[in-house]
Design a protein around this motif. Structure first.
Motif, PDB file in Angstrom:
ATOM      1  N   ARG A   1       6.413  -5.955   9.973  1.00  0.00           N
ATOM      2  CA  ARG A   1       5.481  -7.065  10.246  1.00  0.00           C
ATOM      3  C   ARG A   1       4.430  -6.654  11.267  1.00  0.00           C
ATOM      4  N   THR A   2       4.858  -5.963  12.310  1.00  0.00           N
ATOM      5  CA  THR A   2       3.936  -5.500  13.342  1.00  0.00           C
ATOM      6  C   THR A   2       2.924  -4.527  12.756  1.00  0.00           C
ATOM      7  N   PHE A   3       3.396  -3.612  11.920  1.00  0.00           N
ATOM      8  CA  PHE A   3       2.497  -2.659  11.261  1.00  0.00           C
ATOM      9  C   PHE A   3       1.446  -3.401  10.434  1.00  0.00           C
ATOM     10  N   VAL A   4       1.878  -4.368   9.639  1.00  0.00           N
ATOM     11  CA  VAL A   4       0.951  -5.119   8.787  1.00  0.00           C
ATOM     12  C   VAL A   4      -0.041  -5.902   9.648  1.00  0.00           C
ATOM     13  N   GLU A   5       0.432  -6.555  10.689  1.00  0.00           N
ATOM     14  CA  GLU A   5      -0.462  -7.325  11.565  1.00  0.00           C
ATOM     15  C   GLU A   5      -1.474  -6.417  12.257  1.00  0.00           C
ATOM     16  N   ASP A   6      -1.022  -5.275  12.741  1.00  0.00           N
ATOM     17  CA  ASP A   6      -1.905  -4.346  13.462  1.00  0.00           C
ATOM     18  C   ASP A   6      -2.908  -3.647  12.557  1.00  0.00           C
ATOM     19  N   ASN A   7      -2.608  -3.578  11.257  1.00  0.00           N
ATOM     20  CA  ASN A   7      -3.452  -2.826  10.328  1.00  0.00           C
ATOM     21  C   ASN A   7      -3.965  -3.683   9.171  1.00  0.00           C
ATOM     22  N   ALA A   8      -3.976  -4.990   9.352  1.00  0.00           N
ATOM     23  CA  ALA A   8      -4.336  -5.914   8.272  1.00  0.00           C
ATOM     24  C   ALA A   8      -5.726  -5.620   7.703  1.00  0.00           C
ATOM     25  N   ALA A   9      -6.701  -5.382   8.550  1.00  0.00           N
ATOM     26  CA  ALA A   9      -8.067  -5.143   8.058  1.00  0.00           C
ATOM     27  C   ALA A   9      -8.124  -3.880   7.203  1.00  0.00           C
ATOM     28  N   GLU A  10      -7.489  -2.825   7.660  1.00  0.00           N
ATOM     29  CA  GLU A  10      -7.492  -1.569   6.904  1.00  0.00           C
ATOM     30  C   GLU A  10      -6.739  -1.712   5.584  1.00  0.00           C
ATOM     31  N   LEU A  11      -5.622  -2.422   5.609  1.00  0.00           N
ATOM     32  CA  LEU A  11      -4.857  -2.638   4.386  1.00  0.00           C
ATOM     33  C   LEU A  11      -5.655  -3.459   3.375  1.00  0.00           C
ATOM     34  N   ARG A  12      -6.319  -4.515   3.867  1.00  0.00           N
ATOM     35  CA  ARG A  12      -7.154  -5.322   2.965  1.00  0.00           C
ATOM     36  C   ARG A  12      -8.289  -4.485   2.368  1.00  0.00           C
ATOM     37  N   ALA A  13      -8.890  -3.603   3.180  1.00  0.00           N
ATOM     38  CA  ALA A  13      -9.971  -2.735   2.698  1.00  0.00           C
ATOM     39  C   ALA A  13      -9.482  -1.814   1.580  1.00  0.00           C
ATOM     40  N   LEU A  14      -8.191  -1.478   1.598  1.00  0.00           N
ATOM     41  CA  LEU A  14      -7.604  -0.648   0.542  1.00  0.00           C
ATOM     42  C   LEU A  14      -7.181  -1.475  -0.673  1.00  0.00           C
ATOM     43  N   VAL A  72      -4.879  -4.030  -0.482  1.00  0.00           N
ATOM     44  CA  VAL A  72      -3.500  -4.487  -0.312  1.00  0.00           C
ATOM     45  C   VAL A  72      -3.487  -5.962   0.074  1.00  0.00           C
ATOM     46  N   ASP A  73      -2.692  -6.748  -0.629  1.00  0.00           N
ATOM     47  CA  ASP A  73      -2.501  -8.150  -0.278  1.00  0.00           C
ATOM     48  C   ASP A  73      -1.461  -8.200   0.834  1.00  0.00           C
ATOM     49  N   VAL A  74      -1.912  -8.358   2.066  1.00  0.00           N
ATOM     50  CA  VAL A  74      -1.006  -8.281   3.213  1.00  0.00           C
ATOM     51  C   VAL A  74       0.058  -9.370   3.196  1.00  0.00           C
ATOM     52  N   ASP A  75      -0.196 -10.470   2.504  1.00  0.00           N
ATOM     53  CA  ASP A  75       0.801 -11.529   2.412  1.00  0.00           C
ATOM     54  C   ASP A  75       1.956 -11.137   1.489  1.00  0.00           C
ATOM     55  N   PHE A 115       3.035  -7.903   1.317  1.00  0.00           N
ATOM     56  CA  PHE A 115       3.585  -6.655   1.848  1.00  0.00           C
ATOM     57  C   PHE A 115       4.881  -6.976   2.576  1.00  0.00           C
ATOM     58  N   THR A 116       6.007  -6.813   1.890  1.00  0.00           N
ATOM     59  CA  THR A 116       7.315  -7.189   2.415  1.00  0.00           C
ATOM     60  C   THR A 116       8.253  -5.993   2.417  1.00  0.00           C
ATOM     61  N   THR A 117       9.400  -6.163   3.033  1.00  0.00           N
ATOM     62  CA  THR A 117      10.387  -5.089   3.021  1.00  0.00           C
ATOM     63  C   THR A 117      10.859  -4.801   1.603  1.00  0.00           C
ATOM     64  N   HIS A 118      10.954  -5.823   0.771  1.00  0.00           N
ATOM     65  CA  HIS A 118      11.363  -5.597  -0.621  1.00  0.00           C
ATOM     66  C   HIS A 118      10.313  -4.758  -1.354  1.00  0.00           C
ATOM     67  N   LEU A 119       9.048  -5.075  -1.153  1.00  0.00           N
ATOM     68  CA  LEU A 119       7.987  -4.292  -1.782  1.00  0.00           C
ATOM     69  C   LEU A 119       8.034  -2.847  -1.302  1.00  0.00           C
ATOM     70  N   TYR A 120       8.268  -2.656  -0.021  1.00  0.00           N
ATOM     71  CA  TYR A 120       8.357  -1.312   0.545  1.00  0.00           C
ATOM     72  C   TYR A 120       9.535  -0.556  -0.062  1.00  0.00           C
ATOM     73  N   ARG A 121      10.705  -1.202  -0.162  1.00  0.00           N
ATOM     74  CA  ARG A 121      11.886  -0.574  -0.779  1.00  0.00           C
ATOM     75  C   ARG A 121      11.611  -0.230  -2.236  1.00  0.00           C
ATOM     76  N   ARG A 122      10.987  -1.150  -2.941  1.00  0.00           N
ATOM     77  CA  ARG A 122      10.707  -0.942  -4.359  1.00  0.00           C
ATOM     78  C   ARG A 122       9.738   0.223  -4.557  1.00  0.00           C
ATOM     79  N   THR A 123       8.697   0.289  -3.753  1.00  0.00           N
ATOM     80  CA  THR A 123       7.726   1.381  -3.847  1.00  0.00           C
ATOM     81  C   THR A 123       8.392   2.708  -3.528  1.00  0.00           C
ATOM     82  N   THR A 124       9.191   2.737  -2.472  1.00  0.00           N
ATOM     83  CA  THR A 124       9.886   3.971  -2.094  1.00  0.00           C
ATOM     84  C   THR A 124      10.829   4.416  -3.196  1.00  0.00           C
ATOM     85  N   ALA A 125      11.600   3.494  -3.747  1.00  0.00           N
ATOM     86  CA  ALA A 125      12.521   3.836  -4.828  1.00  0.00           C
ATOM     87  C   ALA A 125      11.778   4.375  -6.041  1.00  0.00           C
TER      88      ALA A 125
END
Length: 109
Positions: free
Chosen positions: A30-43, A45-48, A50-60
């Protein structure tokens, strides 16, 4: 701190080398997403979403593509590879081309 080499190393260890708790991992993400929201949106990424499940799924999905379903399943701690395939690994047909471009840009081709 990232894990050091070793058979028993954790990807996100605590300062004492133990596994990070789920709540601390979620707070870190959550802290990472909050601190980097503008950069993620520019790429794109829908920051809303961006969850732990999405991160696990992408990694898998990335691990499955690189090393196979067995390793991806072991990474997630699943006893059955079918659970990993059905719930976590995204088939190439399902991946949005924009997502692929973003991951290639961020992680390297």
């Amino acid at each position: 701190m990232l894990a050091g080499p070793g058979e028993d190393a954790f990807l996100f260890p605590t300062k004492t080398g133990r596994p990070m708790s789920v709540s601390n991992y979620e707070r870190l993400l959550r802290t990472f997403v909050e601190d980097n929201a503008a950069e993620l949106r520019a790429l794109g990424v829908d920051v809303d979403e961006f969850t732990t499940h999405l991160y696990r799924r992408t990694t898998a999905t990335l691990v499955e593509r690189a090393a196979g379903i067995t390793l991806a399943s072991r990474l997630l701690g699943h006893a059955n590879e079918q659970i990993t395939r059905a719930s976590y690994v995204v088939s190439a047909v399902e991946v949005d081309p924009i997502t692929t471009d973003i991951l290639d840009e961020v992680l390297g081709s």
